[in-house]
Scaffold this active site. Structure first.
Site: not given
Ligand SMILES: Nc1nc(=O)c2c([nH]1)NC[C@@H]1CN(c3ccc(C(=O)N[C@@H](CCC(=O)O)C(=O)O)cc3)C=[N+]21
Length: 284
Positions: A53, A97, A120
């Site tokens: 992020k 987070q 968020d």
């Molecule tokens: N307050 C809060 N806001 C959130 O938005 C929040 C949170 N807490 N806690 C955890 C989750 C999870 N999350 C992700 C966002 C992007 C990917 C992402 O970009 N993933 C990549 C791969 C990442 C990898 O390779 O591990 C993809 O899908 O291509 C993953 C997970 C946001 N979250």
């Protein structure tokens, strides 16, 4: 493979280019959009997400602050940090987070964030605004899914049946509301649904947001349907995979989002969009 891929990386690139242009214009007027990311504890996955992020902010020309605290931080101290960020004019978005350590009440912390900085979209005021169709920050993951639908010419879902699997406050419920706002007929399925396949086979759009592998298999999908996979799981080999049996479903669906490279990058992109819009509002 019959399905076409909805590429979250390519779409993110497009949207982030726009964000960067608008952020530069705002910065030139003396207001650099700023995001504060607060991380409590040393959850491995959270460390990676949070770094992604912050990097995405830098790439788009947004100011970002990462505040890291020990897992033993008290709830009162965290609430005090949120309050300080609420009052910091350089910060337009605050992201705490999740998950937080067990001794901290996440609901209390989210409600402490000023709705004007709730990028968020988790605050009750943001959820309420979405519910009644008023202005407010939209939760990034479902917002990203809507952008993906828009990118394939499905901005208006009049006459379409959308089935959401999952009813969480951060994905399933806001997803259903956004689909409804886009004129879809919406069904929300969950662990208490009697015959999930009977529901999903009627769907023109399926959004899987459960957090369990193979929730949606090829026999559950209407030929040509759009399948959006919000899941983030690990398979037996430790590889990242979604809720959808991708290899099977891609033979039946018309469109499908991959994991990784689908909804995940779009979630981060919409976080940037929300932060930019917060800064634009603050500047006007
Ligand atoms: N307050 C809060 N806001 C959130 O938005 C929040 C949170 N807490 N806690 C955890 C989750 C999870 N999350 C992700 C966002 C992007 C990917 C992402 O970009 N993933 C990549 C791969 C990442 C990898 O390779 O591990 C993809 O899908 O291509 C993953 C997970 C946001 N979250």
């Amino acid at each position: 493979m019959t399905a076409q891929l909805i590429d979250g990386v390519a779409l993110s690139k497009q949207v982030r280019t726009e964000v960067a242009q608008r952020a530069a214009a705002l910065t030139a007027k003396g207001v650099k959009p700023g995001l504060a990311v607060v991380l409590v504890g040393d959850n491995q996955a959270s460390q990676v997400y949070v770094r992604n992020k912050v990097k995405a902010c830098e790439d788009a020309g947004l100011h970002s602050v990462l505040e890291k605290y020990e897992a033993t931080m008290s709830e009162a101290d965290l609430l005090a940090r949120v309050e300080a960020l609420n009052n910091d004019p350089a910060i337009h978005g605050i992201l705490v987070q999740l998950p937080l350590p067990k001794h901290i009440d996440d609901h209390k912390v989210i409600e402490a964030i000023s709705p004007e900085k709730d990028v968020d979209g988790f605050h009750v005021a943001s959820a309420g605004a979405l519910m009644v169709g008023e202005k407010g920050f939209k939760a990034c993951t479902p917002y990203g899914c809507m952008k993906m639908l828009e990118s394939i010419g499905m901005k208006d879902l009049k006459g379409k049946h959308a089935v959401v699997i999952g009813r969480s406050n951060i994905v399933g419920k806001p997803m259903a509301m956004m689909l409804l706002q886009a004129n879809a007929t919406v069904t929300v399925c969950h662990s208490g649904t009697a015959d999930l396949g009977a529901m999903t086979r009627q769907a023109d759009v399926v959004v899987a947001a459960v957090g369990k592998r193979n929730v949606l298999t090829a026999d559950m999908v209407k030929p040509g349907a759009v399948v959006i996979d919000v899941g983030m799981n690990r398979n037996d080999e430790g590889k990242l995979c979604g809720d959808v049996d991708f290899d099977g479903v891609k033979e039946v669906a018309g469109w499908i989002t991959p994991v990784p490279g689908g909804v995940g990058p779009m979630t981060i992109t919409m976080l940037l969009v929300n932060t930019l819009e917060s800064a634009e509002r603050a500047a006007s």
